[in-house]
Design a protein around this motif. Structure first.
Motif, PDB file in Angstrom:
ATOM      1  N   VAL A 176      10.184  10.998 -44.492  1.00  9.55           N
ATOM      2  CA  VAL A 176      10.359  12.250 -43.762  1.00  9.55           C
ATOM      3  C   VAL A 176       9.376  13.287 -44.285  1.00  9.55           C
ATOM      4  N   SER A 177       9.300  14.400 -43.588  1.00 12.15           N
ATOM      5  CA  SER A 177       8.346  15.439 -43.945  1.00 12.15           C
ATOM      6  C   SER A 177       8.642  16.020 -45.320  1.00 12.15           C
ATOM      7  N   LYS A 178       7.578  16.375 -46.027  1.00 14.23           N
ATOM      8  CA  LYS A 178       7.732  17.138 -47.250  1.00 14.23           C
ATOM      9  C   LYS A 178       8.244  18.533 -46.915  1.00 14.23           C
ATOM     10  N   SER A 179       8.995  19.095 -47.817  1.00 11.70           N
ATOM     11  CA  SER A 179       9.356  20.505 -47.692  1.00 11.70           C
ATOM     12  C   SER A 179       8.248  21.333 -48.329  1.00 11.70           C
ATOM     13  N   VAL A 180       8.022  22.522 -47.802  1.00  9.01           N
ATOM     14  CA  VAL A 180       6.966  23.382 -48.329  1.00  9.01           C
ATOM     15  C   VAL A 180       7.549  24.758 -48.638  1.00  9.01           C
ATOM     16  N   PRO A 181       6.993  25.457 -49.617  1.00 10.06           N
ATOM     17  CA  PRO A 181       7.565  26.748 -50.020  1.00 10.06           C
ATOM     18  C   PRO A 181       7.130  27.918 -49.150  1.00 10.06           C
ATOM     19  N   GLN A 182       6.112  27.724 -48.315  1.00  6.08           N
ATOM     20  CA  GLN A 182       5.572  28.843 -47.545  1.00  6.08           C
ATOM     21  C   GLN A 182       6.581  29.301 -46.490  1.00  6.08           C
ATOM     22  N   GLU A 183       6.903  30.596 -46.504  1.00  6.76           N
ATOM     23  CA  GLU A 183       7.925  31.127 -45.614  1.00  6.76           C
ATOM     24  C   GLU A 183       7.473  31.187 -44.159  1.00  6.76           C
ATOM     25  N   ASN A 184       6.165  31.164 -43.916  1.00  9.10           N
ATOM     26  CA  ASN A 184       5.681  31.248 -42.537  1.00  9.10           C
ATOM     27  C   ASN A 184       5.543  29.868 -41.888  1.00  9.10           C
ATOM     28  N   VAL A 185       5.998  28.814 -42.554  1.00 12.12           N
ATOM     29  CA  VAL A 185       5.890  27.448 -42.032  1.00 12.12           C
ATOM     30  C   VAL A 185       7.273  26.945 -41.643  1.00 12.12           C
ATOM     31  N   HIS A 186       7.411  26.511 -40.397  1.00 17.23           N
ATOM     32  CA  HIS A 186       8.662  25.948 -39.896  1.00 17.23           C
ATOM     33  C   HIS A 186       8.427  24.487 -39.538  1.00 17.23           C
ATOM     34  N   VAL A 187       9.122  23.574 -40.202  1.00 14.17           N
ATOM     35  CA  VAL A 187       9.026  22.141 -39.929  1.00 14.17           C
ATOM     36  C   VAL A 187      10.184  21.736 -39.023  1.00 14.17           C
ATOM     37  N   LEU A 188       9.870  20.994 -37.957  1.00 21.59           N
ATOM     38  CA  LEU A 188      10.927  20.552 -37.055  1.00 21.59           C
ATOM     39  C   LEU A 188      11.969  19.743 -37.812  1.00 21.59           C
ATOM     40  N   PRO A 189      13.236  19.824 -37.419  1.00 17.20           N
ATOM     41  CA  PRO A 189      14.267  18.984 -38.037  1.00 17.20           C
ATOM     42  C   PRO A 189      13.873  17.510 -37.956  1.00 17.20           C
ATOM     43  N   GLN A 190      14.053  16.805 -39.051  1.00 22.30           N
ATOM     44  CA  GLN A 190      13.626  15.404 -39.141  1.00 22.30           C
ATOM     45  C   GLN A 190      14.693  14.488 -38.546  1.00 22.30           C
ATOM     46  N   THR A 191      14.822  14.554 -37.233  1.00 28.52           N
ATOM     47  CA  THR A 191      15.826  13.802 -36.499  1.00 28.52           C
ATOM     48  C   THR A 191      15.376  12.362 -36.281  1.00 28.52           C
ATOM     49  N   PRO A 192      16.325  11.462 -35.975  1.00 33.75           N
ATOM     50  CA  PRO A 192      15.927  10.082 -35.654  1.00 33.75           C
ATOM     51  C   PRO A 192      14.931  10.024 -34.506  1.00 33.75           C
ATOM     52  N   GLN A 193      15.123  10.866 -33.481  1.00 32.56           N
ATOM     53  CA  GLN A 193      14.192  10.862 -32.353  1.00 32.56           C
ATOM     54  C   GLN A 193      12.781  11.205 -32.805  1.00 32.56           C
ATOM     55  N   LEU A 194      12.630  12.294 -33.580  1.00 34.89           N
ATOM     56  CA  LEU A 194      11.300  12.714 -34.007  1.00 34.89           C
ATOM     57  C   LEU A 194      10.645  11.653 -34.887  1.00 34.89           C
ATOM     58  N   ILE A 195      11.390  11.102 -35.841  1.00 34.68           N
ATOM     59  CA  ILE A 195      10.814  10.088 -36.730  1.00 34.68           C
ATOM     60  C   ILE A 195      10.411   8.848 -35.943  1.00 34.68           C
ATOM     61  N   ALA A 196      11.205   8.467 -34.937  1.00 31.22           N
ATOM     62  CA  ALA A 196      10.852   7.309 -34.109  1.00 31.22           C
ATOM     63  C   ALA A 196       9.575   7.573 -33.319  1.00 31.22           C
ATOM     64  N   LEU A 197       9.435   8.774 -32.769  1.00 34.83           N
ATOM     65  CA  LEU A 197       8.228   9.113 -32.018  1.00 34.83           C
ATOM     66  C   LEU A 197       7.001   9.133 -32.923  1.00 34.83           C
ATOM     67  N   LEU A 198       7.151   9.716 -34.114  1.00 31.63           N
ATOM     68  CA  LEU A 198       6.034   9.741 -35.065  1.00 31.63           C
ATOM     69  C   LEU A 198       5.656   8.335 -35.518  1.00 31.63           C
ATOM     70  N   THR A 199       6.650   7.474 -35.680  1.00 27.95           N
ATOM     71  CA  THR A 199       6.377   6.092 -36.072  1.00 27.95           C
ATOM     72  C   THR A 199       5.510   5.406 -35.020  1.00 27.95           C
ATOM     73  N   MET A 200       5.809   5.657 -33.754  1.00 26.69           N
ATOM     74  CA  MET A 200       5.036   5.045 -32.673  1.00 26.69           C
ATOM     75  C   MET A 200       3.583   5.507 -32.684  1.00 26.69           C
ATOM     76  N   ILE A 201       3.339   6.799 -32.841  1.00 30.84           N
ATOM     77  CA  ILE A 201       1.961   7.269 -32.745  1.00 30.84           C
ATOM     78  C   ILE A 201       1.179   7.013 -34.035  1.00 30.84           C
ATOM     79  N   ARG A 202       1.864   6.753 -35.143  1.00 23.42           N
ATOM     80  CA  ARG A 202       1.149   6.401 -36.377  1.00 23.42           C
ATOM     81  C   ARG A 202       0.675   4.946 -36.370  1.00 23.42           C
ATOM     82  N   ASP A 203       1.337   4.102 -35.605  1.00 22.40           N
ATOM     83  CA  ASP A 203       1.037   2.669 -35.591  1.00 22.40           C
ATOM     84  C   ASP A 203      -0.358   2.434 -35.015  1.00 22.40           C
TER      85      ASP A 203
END
Length: 248
Positions: free
Chosen positions: A32-59
Protein backbone atom coordinates in the motif's frame (compact mmCIF):
# COMPACT_ATOMS: atom_id res chain seq x y z
CA UNK A 1 3.98 -11.60 5.13
CA UNK A 2 5.10 -11.29 1.52
CA UNK A 3 8.54 -9.85 0.91
CA UNK A 4 8.59 -6.35 -0.57
CA UNK A 5 11.43 -4.83 -2.63
CA UNK A 6 13.51 -2.09 -1.10
CA UNK A 7 14.78 1.22 -2.46
CA UNK A 8 17.35 3.25 -0.55
CA UNK A 9 16.85 0.87 2.38
CA UNK A 10 13.23 1.96 2.93
CA UNK A 11 10.59 -0.75 2.80
CA UNK A 12 7.17 -0.15 1.32
CA UNK A 13 4.33 -0.95 3.73
CA UNK A 14 2.48 -4.24 3.22
CA UNK A 15 -0.92 -4.64 4.85
CA UNK A 16 -3.97 -6.84 4.70
CA UNK A 17 -6.35 -5.30 2.17
CA UNK A 18 -10.12 -5.61 2.51
CA UNK A 19 -13.21 -4.30 4.29
CA UNK A 20 -12.73 -3.47 7.96
CA UNK A 21 -15.31 -6.09 8.99
CA UNK A 22 -13.33 -8.94 7.39
CA UNK A 23 -11.09 -10.99 9.70
CA UNK A 24 -7.42 -10.23 9.15
CA UNK A 25 -6.71 -13.82 8.08
CA UNK A 26 -9.12 -13.36 5.17
CA UNK A 27 -7.39 -10.25 3.84
CA UNK A 28 -4.63 -10.74 1.24
CA UNK A 29 -1.38 -8.92 1.92
CA UNK A 30 -0.62 -6.16 -0.57
CA UNK A 31 1.75 -3.25 -0.89
CA UNK A 32 0.00 0.00 0.00
CA UNK A 33 0.98 3.63 -0.28
CA UNK A 34 3.55 5.12 2.04
CA UNK A 35 2.28 7.72 4.44
CA UNK A 36 3.90 11.14 4.12
CA UNK A 37 4.23 13.96 6.67
CA UNK A 38 3.42 16.81 4.28
CA UNK A 39 0.09 18.39 5.25
CA UNK A 40 -0.69 19.52 1.70
CA UNK A 41 -0.62 15.92 0.36
CA UNK A 42 -3.79 13.82 0.34
CA UNK A 43 -3.43 10.11 -0.53
CA UNK A 44 -6.55 8.28 -1.66
CA UNK A 45 -7.81 5.63 0.79
CA UNK A 46 -6.03 2.36 0.03
CA UNK A 47 -9.18 0.40 -0.75
CA UNK A 48 -9.30 -3.06 -2.36
CA UNK A 49 -10.68 -1.45 -5.53
CA UNK A 50 -7.83 1.07 -5.81
CA UNK A 51 -5.12 -1.51 -5.08
CA UNK A 52 -6.64 -3.89 -7.66
CA UNK A 53 -6.70 -1.15 -10.30
CA UNK A 54 -3.11 -0.14 -9.54
CA UNK A 55 -2.04 -3.78 -9.72
CA UNK A 56 -3.48 -4.01 -13.23
CA UNK A 57 -1.72 -0.94 -14.59
CA UNK A 58 1.61 -1.84 -12.95
CA UNK A 59 1.67 -5.24 -14.67
CA UNK A 60 4.07 -5.13 -17.63
CA UNK A 61 1.90 -7.72 -19.42
CA UNK A 62 -1.29 -5.63 -19.26
CA UNK A 63 -2.35 -4.78 -22.81
CA UNK A 64 -2.86 -1.16 -23.86
CA UNK A 65 -6.68 -1.33 -23.98
CA UNK A 66 -6.81 -2.66 -20.40
CA UNK A 67 -4.16 -0.19 -19.26
CA UNK A 68 -6.28 2.67 -20.57
CA UNK A 69 -9.50 1.29 -19.05
CA UNK A 70 -8.09 0.76 -15.56
CA UNK A 71 -6.08 4.01 -15.62
CA UNK A 72 -9.24 5.90 -16.51
CA UNK A 73 -11.01 4.43 -13.50
CA UNK A 74 -8.23 5.66 -11.17
CA UNK A 75 -8.25 9.06 -12.87
CA UNK A 76 -11.98 9.36 -12.22
CA UNK A 77 -11.40 8.62 -8.52
CA UNK A 78 -8.72 11.31 -8.41
CA UNK A 79 -10.91 13.91 -10.10
CA UNK A 80 -13.86 13.16 -7.82
CA UNK A 81 -11.62 13.53 -4.75
CA UNK A 82 -10.03 16.69 -6.14
CA UNK A 83 -13.45 18.30 -6.46
CA UNK A 84 -14.01 17.63 -2.75
CA UNK A 85 -11.22 20.12 -2.00
CA UNK A 86 -12.78 23.03 -3.89
CA UNK A 87 -14.64 25.70 -1.87
CA UNK A 88 -18.43 25.63 -1.67
CA UNK A 89 -21.06 28.05 -0.42
CA UNK A 90 -24.51 27.44 1.01
CA UNK A 91 -27.24 26.97 -1.58
CA UNK A 92 -30.92 26.16 -0.96
CA UNK A 93 -33.13 24.58 -3.63
CA UNK A 94 -36.75 23.52 -3.76
CA UNK A 95 -37.47 19.87 -4.51
CA UNK A 96 -40.25 18.64 -6.87
CA UNK A 97 -42.47 18.03 -3.82
CA UNK A 98 -42.20 21.69 -2.81
CA UNK A 99 -39.77 21.27 0.10
CA UNK A 100 -36.56 23.21 0.58
CA UNK A 101 -33.24 21.41 0.71
CA UNK A 102 -30.31 23.26 2.24
CA UNK A 103 -27.23 22.24 0.30
CA UNK A 104 -24.11 23.77 -1.25
CA UNK A 105 -22.74 24.73 -4.64
CA UNK A 106 -19.21 25.24 -5.91
CA UNK A 107 -17.78 28.72 -5.50
CA UNK A 108 -15.85 30.12 -8.42
CA UNK A 109 -14.82 28.80 -11.83
CA UNK A 110 -12.38 25.97 -12.49
CA UNK A 111 -10.19 24.79 -15.33
CA UNK A 112 -7.87 21.89 -15.99
CA UNK A 113 -4.25 22.18 -17.08
CA UNK A 114 -2.47 19.08 -18.36
CA UNK A 115 1.28 18.68 -18.37
CA UNK A 116 1.82 17.21 -21.84
CA UNK A 117 1.75 14.55 -22.95
CA UNK A 118 0.94 12.10 -20.15
CA UNK A 119 -1.28 14.64 -18.39
CA UNK A 120 -3.58 14.71 -21.42
CA UNK A 121 -4.70 11.19 -20.46
CA UNK A 122 -6.49 12.76 -17.47
CA UNK A 123 -8.48 15.34 -19.41
CA UNK A 124 -11.41 13.06 -20.28
CA UNK A 125 -11.88 12.07 -16.64
CA UNK A 126 -12.12 15.75 -15.75
CA UNK A 127 -14.59 16.43 -18.58
CA UNK A 128 -16.79 13.55 -17.40
CA UNK A 129 -17.11 15.21 -13.99
CA UNK A 130 -17.14 18.88 -15.06
CA UNK A 131 -19.17 19.52 -18.19
CA UNK A 132 -17.65 22.04 -20.65
CA UNK A 133 -14.61 22.61 -18.43
CA UNK A 134 -11.85 24.65 -20.04
CA UNK A 135 -8.48 22.91 -20.35
CA UNK A 136 -5.06 24.44 -20.88
CA UNK A 137 -1.79 22.73 -21.72
CA UNK A 138 1.84 23.03 -20.65
CA UNK A 139 4.70 21.17 -22.37
CA UNK A 140 7.70 20.55 -20.14
CA UNK A 141 10.35 17.99 -21.03
CA UNK A 142 13.07 16.56 -18.83
CA UNK A 143 16.69 16.48 -19.93
CA UNK A 144 17.58 12.79 -19.59
CA UNK A 145 21.19 13.60 -18.66
CA UNK A 146 20.57 16.31 -16.06
CA UNK A 147 16.97 15.38 -15.10
CA UNK A 148 16.22 19.13 -15.22
CA UNK A 149 12.91 20.32 -16.74
CA UNK A 150 12.61 22.78 -19.63
CA UNK A 151 9.48 24.69 -20.68
CA UNK A 152 8.65 24.34 -24.39
CA UNK A 153 5.01 25.45 -24.73
CA UNK A 154 2.01 26.75 -22.81
CA UNK A 155 -1.55 27.60 -23.85
CA UNK A 156 -3.84 28.64 -21.01
CA UNK A 157 -7.26 30.29 -20.67
CA UNK A 158 -6.80 34.09 -20.63
CA UNK A 159 -8.83 34.38 -17.40
CA UNK A 160 -6.98 31.56 -15.63
CA UNK A 161 -6.01 33.94 -12.82
CA UNK A 162 -9.69 33.98 -11.81
CA UNK A 163 -10.06 30.19 -11.75
CA UNK A 164 -9.26 27.26 -9.52
CA UNK A 165 -6.81 25.09 -11.46
CA UNK A 166 -6.67 21.29 -11.48
CA UNK A 167 -3.13 20.50 -12.66
CA UNK A 168 -2.94 17.06 -14.28
CA UNK A 169 0.06 14.72 -14.50
CA UNK A 170 -0.05 10.99 -13.70
CA UNK A 171 3.57 10.61 -12.51
CA UNK A 172 5.52 12.68 -9.98
CA UNK A 173 9.16 11.56 -9.98
CA UNK A 174 11.62 14.28 -8.99
CA UNK A 175 8.87 16.91 -9.02
CA UNK A 176 10.79 19.23 -11.34
CA UNK A 177 8.20 19.37 -14.14
CA UNK A 178 5.26 19.82 -11.77
CA UNK A 179 7.06 22.60 -9.88
CA UNK A 180 7.85 24.39 -13.15
CA UNK A 181 4.19 24.04 -14.22
CA UNK A 182 3.07 25.63 -10.95
CA UNK A 183 5.52 28.49 -11.50
CA UNK A 184 4.06 29.03 -14.99
CA UNK A 185 0.57 29.22 -13.48
CA UNK A 186 1.71 31.60 -10.76
CA UNK A 187 3.30 33.75 -13.46
CA UNK A 188 -0.17 34.03 -15.01
CA UNK A 189 -1.58 35.30 -11.74
CA UNK A 190 -2.98 32.06 -10.31
CA UNK A 191 -2.61 32.05 -6.50
CA UNK A 192 -0.64 29.02 -5.33
CA UNK A 193 -3.44 28.01 -2.96
CA UNK A 194 -5.86 27.89 -5.93
CA UNK A 195 -3.99 25.00 -7.56
CA UNK A 196 -4.77 21.30 -7.00
CA UNK A 197 -2.28 18.78 -8.42
CA UNK A 198 -3.89 15.46 -9.40
CA UNK A 199 -1.47 12.55 -9.70
CA UNK A 200 -1.62 8.74 -9.94
CA UNK A 201 1.78 7.68 -8.59
CA UNK A 202 4.38 9.79 -6.79
CA UNK A 203 7.80 9.18 -5.28
CA UNK A 204 8.54 10.24 -1.70
CA UNK A 205 11.42 12.35 -3.04
CA UNK A 206 9.13 14.11 -5.50
CA UNK A 207 6.48 14.73 -2.85
CA UNK A 208 9.05 16.22 -0.48
CA UNK A 209 10.57 18.43 -3.18
CA UNK A 210 7.18 19.60 -4.44
CA UNK A 211 5.83 20.37 -0.97
CA UNK A 212 8.99 22.29 -0.10
CA UNK A 213 8.92 24.47 -3.24
CA UNK A 214 5.15 25.05 -3.54
CA UNK A 215 3.72 24.30 -0.07
CA UNK A 216 0.31 25.89 -0.72
CA UNK A 217 -0.55 23.59 -3.64
CA UNK A 218 -2.65 20.62 -2.51
CA UNK A 219 -1.60 17.26 -3.97
CA UNK A 220 -4.21 14.53 -4.56
CA UNK A 221 -2.42 11.26 -5.33
CA UNK A 222 -3.44 7.62 -5.54
CA UNK A 223 -0.14 6.19 -4.32
CA UNK A 224 3.24 7.23 -2.90
CA UNK A 225 5.67 4.62 -4.17
CA UNK A 226 8.92 3.17 -2.86
CA UNK A 227 11.32 5.76 -4.25
CA UNK A 228 13.52 6.67 -7.20
CA UNK A 229 16.26 4.57 -8.78
CA UNK A 230 19.59 5.83 -10.12
CA UNK A 231 17.90 7.06 -13.31
CA UNK A 232 15.25 8.97 -11.31
CA UNK A 233 12.51 6.56 -12.39
CA UNK A 234 9.78 5.72 -9.86
CA UNK A 235 10.19 2.24 -8.35
CA UNK A 236 8.33 -0.06 -8.72
CA UNK A 237 6.31 2.41 -10.79
CA UNK A 238 4.62 1.33 -13.98
CA UNK A 239 7.01 2.38 -16.74
CA UNK A 240 6.42 5.32 -19.07
CA UNK A 241 2.75 6.20 -18.53
CA UNK A 242 2.44 8.24 -21.73
CA UNK A 243 3.91 5.47 -23.88
CA UNK A 244 1.66 2.81 -22.36
CA UNK A 245 -1.47 4.98 -22.59
CA UNK A 246 -1.02 6.50 -26.04
CA UNK A 247 1.23 4.28 -28.15
CA UNK A 248 2.14 0.78 -26.90
Amino acid sequence: MASVPRTNGVQSPALGVGPSYRPEEEKPTATVSKSVPQENVHVLPQTPQLIALLTMIRDKDTQRADFIFYSNRIIRLLVEEGLNHLPVVAHTVTSPVGKDYVGVKFEGKICGVSIMRAGESMEQGLRECCRSVRIGKILIQRNEETSKPKLFYEKLPPDIHNRWVLLLDPMLATGGSAIMAVEVLKGKGVPEEHILFLNLIASPEGIENFAKKVPKVRVITAFVDQGLNEQNYIVPGLGDFGDRYFTL
